[in-house]
Design an enzyme around this catalytic site. Structure first.
Site, PDB file in Angstrom:
ATOM      1  N   PHE A 240       0.820  -1.221   0.000  1.00  0.00           N
ATOM      2  CA  PHE A 240       0.000   0.000   0.000  1.00  0.00           C
ATOM      3  C   PHE A 240       0.854   1.271   0.000  1.00  0.00           C
ATOM      4  O   PHE A 240       0.428   2.304   0.511  1.00  0.00           O
ATOM      5  CB  PHE A 240      -0.964   0.002   1.188  1.00  0.00           C
ATOM      6  CG  PHE A 240      -1.846  -1.209   1.244  1.00  0.00           C
ATOM      7  CD1 PHE A 240      -2.728  -1.482   0.213  1.00  0.00           C
ATOM      8  CD2 PHE A 240      -1.778  -2.084   2.309  1.00  0.00           C
ATOM      9  CE1 PHE A 240      -3.536  -2.612   0.254  1.00  0.00           C
ATOM     10  CE2 PHE A 240      -2.585  -3.219   2.347  1.00  0.00           C
ATOM     11  CZ  PHE A 240      -3.463  -3.475   1.324  1.00  0.00           C
ATOM     12  N   GLU A 707      -4.845   2.179  -7.492  1.00  0.00           N
ATOM     13  CA  GLU A 707      -5.137   3.204  -6.494  1.00  0.00           C
ATOM     14  C   GLU A 707      -6.487   3.892  -6.647  1.00  0.00           C
ATOM     15  O   GLU A 707      -7.075   4.364  -5.676  1.00  0.00           O
ATOM     16  CB  GLU A 707      -3.996   4.246  -6.514  1.00  0.00           C
ATOM     17  CG  GLU A 707      -2.769   3.660  -5.845  1.00  0.00           C
ATOM     18  CD  GLU A 707      -1.460   4.280  -6.304  1.00  0.00           C
ATOM     19  OE1 GLU A 707      -0.873   5.011  -5.514  1.00  0.00           O
ATOM     20  OE2 GLU A 707      -1.013   4.021  -7.439  1.00  0.00           O
TER      21      GLU A 707
END
Lengths: 749, 334
Positions: A240, A707
């Site tokens: 992430f 994303e």
């Protein structure tokens, strides 16, 4: 640019080629690596956030069972600083090498490291190192706007027209402040480093989203040439963004291995994950919108401040999307940084865009309410023709269709605008929408493809698969070009010794590897044709390579299927094991004069249910429509959006790193107290891809989806919360106390 | 974690003798019983618990759930939370206990966690968990970091200037409403303690949480015979939908005779320093009509003495809504 529109494998839902390895436990993650003589390292973490070490007593720790060494500032040996970054080389957020000095700048900063035979021994000894501090009052204030910035005034990030004048004369205005707390990346795989040193060369098994950069950074820190460092990340238990750049534990593990000439494993604990491996910073944003009575925007002004550490100027870049998402003659984006005694912030999924769009899209919803206008219509009305900030065309933009398709799938036409007006089964419903966007780009990439006598192919690239499906994507590209089935293609990634590949960030891996891998496969095919015409006993001997083609895994005379000879047969006849080709492609990022504005777009619709009698709010369903070019592999692409939606529920409703203002410690430093969405919070998730190829970006027309799925969700949810409850929550996460209309209080006030 | 010795108790008397060597049965005990270990081991890893010796009691015959001669239920100390939650009698006659257990933790934890272990579950206060912070419960006299710190999750009832930590258990809230009795065997034989007397308020000694003395082993609990015609329910409110401790919870046992409330027990979780019995609310409801107004008035009474901290003022209203809603569920008024 070439356009490849027809394919048997590109765009076809394909199972992950690495799936069996993962579900059977055979996939080797960084901390799975074990070597004879391996030692375990455990850092000693500062228990103050500001001050200095006055004494460090290791005597007791050194005497403990199994302890091999205790390192601190005076004996860790040389660890150098890294020259300034350029491009995607030599990037790290925390610039100070670990143990460099005795000053403490954030809670949890490493002050020593213990190496022992077992991890339990190392941890017990680390807890026995006695450290005393000159304690100073840390600055962990969560209020950002109005506090001193690293620059004299906020920096101008994008500007056109005159927003001040437009705001003065506006018929309708929104002026609101939005905040996002620090959010901590919590991939299940902890950051880990296993360092092996043979006296010459370092082999580092790392949790890295960028092995090539990691190698270059560690070579600098260790003071050795890059050839003497190899960084390997075969699999990542997700990152992430938190694993993009090296963190101090990597240099510590390598230095311990160097000092002891034995392999050393250092796995960061969950508590340390909240301290020394990055987080999305706390952010405050003021958004001002001005519009005509018919809803046309006349000005957008965005001012953001994010916290950064004492060691780096981390800029969240919240104005990333603002300049091009809507049409407006007047626009101003400014940004500033406020230093705090916290660990270094870093990129978290959708940096800049995600928090920026939470604020901007919330403000758009507030504007729609002020105008008594449907929020979908408001966005449609402000769709720009071109990228008005760069004054260039969009490569491929279908935002309007994202909104209209999403509205249709969601049933938006049935929405009644009045707060609390929609009910179902005794629950109050709230419906909200947000638009989203994320950059599309390619970065410089090299790749190699090998065609082998056993009928298989091997493709290698120094990028990584962080869980998004990159292994499968490379196999698909090679399969498309060669006709070799995906199952016969060996994909090799996650090794800095391979041809230099893209960092796994920015959602650009798929777009970036496409041209380089296509070229490498094509070049390998050319070499195969050359082999076919040159080798003795070849049925094609004496032909010119240009008379042949490599189609469906076969070499044949152009257009003549009956002449086809399998690739493996051609190589067997030639007694050659394999032929290889390389490919290299340039990047689009940072181009001096870009021709097109490359982005992906989306619209997200959320339904919440609200039970005021027990103050219970849940997200019931989310519809997401994404325009991200052609979708290379719909299966993992859908996973990406679904995962982002779940993460977005956490962002909207749960996640907040609580720094105790008195000590600077992140106190909810575990998976029970740092609340994220669990399965029971997962709503019905509908994902649709528009699938318009963007051939201006690459021949396959693919962009990326890592994303964007997080970029609109928080604003869609808070808008739905408003629609259900009449309460506009501008400070994430939405808390039960907000919905009870009760005041909040910061920690330690 | 520190080095410790693990011994296996063959008999109840072995276990009692082993733990009796500890100076205390409270925080800081040298010797600890270990059953499921879902709580104790976590705190050992954090150095919050530093026992020299663990006494494994899993082999003791204390895991049965069976009816008592008086028509009540006897639940062994080692009965796993998952087994108790799914027990046919519990589901039929003590639904509030089954619901409370199933609202807590995860299936994996419930498979390990035991009835007595859950009774002794430690607070989730973040400062109790962090040995670098002051905490009177963990280290007597060191101070309370939660007052003026991160206290959103913590107690509003039964607090003192020395401690505001919440008892985090769901099970114990249900057991409080069911008026469970805790059976203890110790150095001086067997004794029984009603759950309302088992937990201590923090006062100036928050390190002492229960009436347990060195050597005391909880062998089982008993529940009185179910009140004929009573209904019960557990309602838990929290931020996320699962796997989180309560911000507020309510356990209600209620019997109506037409509109009139003829029997009622009210307990709350997530708001008290111990599982909180709301006697004031019960008094107010007894003999009254089951109406929304009366429920709300009872909830107001239950929270009358609430003393919120800097971050948890909302719990007063949340707990009231929780109680009111749970009462409405049990009484089935609209």
């Amino acid at each position: 640019m070439d356009q490849i529109s027809e394919s048997k494998i590109i765009g076809v839902a394909t199972r992950r080629v690495d799936g069996p390895l993962k579900v059977s436990g055979a996939a080797m993650y960084a901390s799975d690596h074990h070597f004879p003589g391996l030692l375990f390292a455990w850092p000693v973490c500062a228990t103050i956030a500001k001050g200095s070490i006055s004494s460090l007593d290791t005597a007791e720790a050194e005497k403990m069972t199994g302890v091999v060494a205790v390192y601190h500032r005076t004996n860790i040996g040389p660890l150098y600083r890294v020259p300034p970054a350029s491009g995607f080389s030599l990037i790290l957020d925390e610039k100070r090498p670990p143990l460099e000095d005795d000053e403490i700048r954030y809670y949890g900063q490493y002050v020593a490291v213990v190496v022992a035979n077992t991890v339990e021994q190392a941890r017990a000894a680390a807890e026995s190192v006695k450290v005393t501090y000159n304690r100073e009052k840390p600055d962990a204030d969560s209020k950002l706007r109005g506090s001193p910035l690293t620059t004299e005034k906020p920096e101008e990030k994008s500007k056109r027209g005159d927003t001040a004048a437009a705001l003065r004369s506006a018929k309708v205005k929104v002026d609101s402040i939005y905040t996002i707390p620090a959010e901590t990346h919590n991939p299940i795989e902890l950051h880990a480093s296993v360092a092996v040193y043979d006296g010459q060369k370092f082999t580092l098994y790392e949790t890295s989203q960028a092995v090539v950069n990691h190698r270059d950074v560690l070579a600098q820190m260790l003071g050795v040439p890059p050839e003497q460092v190899q960084v390997i990340t075969r699999f990542l238990g997700s990152g992430f963004g938190g694993k993009l750049w090296p963190w101090p534990q990597s240099a510590l593990a390598a230095a311990c291995a160097r000092n002891l000439r034995r392999p050393v494993k250092l796995v960061v604990s969950r508590q340390m994950m909240f301290q020394s491996v990055g987080h999305r910073p706390a952010i405050e944003q003021r958004i001002q919108l001005a519009a005509d009575l018919d809803g046309r925007l006349t000005a957008i002004e965005q001012e953001y401040v994010n916290h950064t550490s004492m060691l780096d100027d981390y800029d969240e870049g919240c104005g990333e999307i603002t300049p091009f998402i809507y049409s407006t003659p007047n626009l101003l984006v400014t940004g500033g940084l406020a230093r705090r005694n916290v660990g270094n912030p870093t990129a978290m999924r959708g940096p800049g865009a995600v928090p920026g769009l939470f604020a901007l899209e919330s403000a758009m919803d507030e504007l729609a309410v002020s105008l008594k206008m449907d929020p979908v219509q408001l966005r449609l009305k402000n769709e720009p023709e071109i990228d008005e900030s760069l004054k260039i065309p969009f490569s491929s933009r279908h935002m309007k269709e994202c909104l209209t398709t999403g509205a249709e799938r969601f049933g938006w036409a049935n929405r009644t605008a009045e707060v609390g007006s929609m009910k179902r089964d005794g629950l109050t419903l709230g419906w909200g929408v947000a638009a989203c966007a994320w950059l599309a780009a390619r970065t410089e990439t090299e790749a190699s493809v090998e065609l082998k006598q056993d009928g298989t192919a091997r493709v290698a690239c120094g990028t990584q698969d962080i869980g998004g499906g990159t292994y499968t994507v490379l196999a698909q590209i090679v399969s498309h070009e060669t006709g070799i089935p995906v199952g016969k293609i060996d994909v090799v990634l996650g090794d800095s010794a391979l041809p230099s590949g893209p960092i796994s960030g920015g959602s650009w891996v798929t777009a970036s590897v496409t041209p380089a891998v296509l070229e490498a496969a094509r070049n390998a095919g050319q070499r195969l044709l050359l082999t076919a015409v040159k080798s003795e006993n070849s049925p094609f001997k004496g032909r010119k390579p240009g008379e042949l083609e490599f189609v469906g895994g076969m070499v044949r005379l152009k257009g003549q299927a009956q002449s086809a000879v399998p690739m493996a047969e051609v190589l067997r006849i030639a007694k050659i094991n394999s032929v290889a080709g390389t490919g290299k492609s340039a990047g689009t990022l940072g181009a001096a004069k870009p021709e097109f504005s490359f982005h992906s777009y989306g619209a997200q619709f959320a339904e919440v249910t609200w039970q005021p009698e027990i103050a219970r709010l849940r997200v019931n369903r989310v519809v997401t429509v994404i325009d991200a070019g052609r979708i290379m592999n719909p299966r993992p692409a859908r996973n990406q959006i679904e995962g982002a939606v779940v993460m977005g529920i956490g962002m909207a409703l749960f996640e907040e790193t609580m720094y105790d203002r008195r000590s600077g410690a992140p106190v909810n430093n575990n998976l029970a107290d740092y609340v994220m969405a669990v399965n029971a919070d997962t709503p019905q998730i509908d994902v649709a891809f528009l699938d318009y190829p963007d051939y201006k970006l690459n021949a396959l027309g693919v962009r990326g989806v890592g994303e964007i799925g997080l970029a609109g969700i928080a604003a869609a949810i808070t808008s739905a919360v408003y629609h259900a409850t009449g309460i506009r929550v501008r400070d994430l996460p939405v808390r039960i106390e907000d919905l009870l209309a009760m005041p909040r209080s910061d920690s330690a006030d | 974690m520190e080095l410790f010795q693990l011994v296996t108790a063959q008999t109840i008397s072995d276990a009692i003798q082993a733990q009796a060597r500890s100076a205390t049965a409270q925080n800081g005990a040298d010797v600890r019983f270990i059953a499921g270990g879902t709580n104790l081991v976590d705190y050992m890893k954090l150095n919050v618990e530093r026992p020299r010796q663990l006494v494994d009691i899993n082999g003791l015959p204390l895991d049965k759930v069976e009816k008592t001669a008086e028509g009540g239920l006897r639940i062994g100390a080692l009965a796993r939370n998952a087994d108790v939650a799914q027990d046919a009698i519990v589901k039929e006659s003590y639904a509030v206990l089954s619901e409370a257990l199933l609202s807590g933790a995860s299936p994996q934890l419930r498979n390990m966690a035991t009835t007595a272990g859950n009774l002794l579950q430690k607070t989730r206060c973040v400062y109790y968990r962090d040995t670098a912070s002051a905490c009177n419960k963990r280290q007597a006299g060191s101070g309370c970091s939660a007052i003026g710190g991160y206290n959103r999750m913590l107690a509003i009832l039964g607090t003192s200037d020395h401690c505001i930590a919440t008892n985090p258990s769901d099970q114990n809230v249900a057991l409080t409403a069911l008026e469970a009795v805790i059976h203890i065997e110790g150095r001086n034989g067997q004794r029984s303690v009603p759950i309302s007397e088992f937990y201590l308020l923090p006062g100036s000694t928050p390190e002492r949480e229960t009436v347990l003395q060195p050597g005391d082993l909880i062998t089982h609990i008993t529940l009185p015979a179910p009140v004929a015609g009573a209904k019960s329910a557990y309602l838990k409110l929290r931020d996320r939908a699962s796997y989180e401790f309560a911000l507020a919870s309510a356990a209600i046992v209620m019997k109506q005779d037409g509109e009139r409330i003829r029997y009622v027990r009210v307990a709350m979780g997530g708001v008290g320093t111990r599982p909180w019995r709301a006697v004031e609310a019960e008094k107010m409801l007894l003999g009254k009509a089951a109406t929304a107004e009366n429920f709300r008035a009872a909830a107001d009474a239950a929270l009358h003495g609430a003393r919120p901290q800097s971050q948890n003022g909302f719990k007063v209203e949340l707990a009231k809504r929780c109680l009111t809603h749970a009462m409405r569920q049990v009484s089935q008024i609209a």
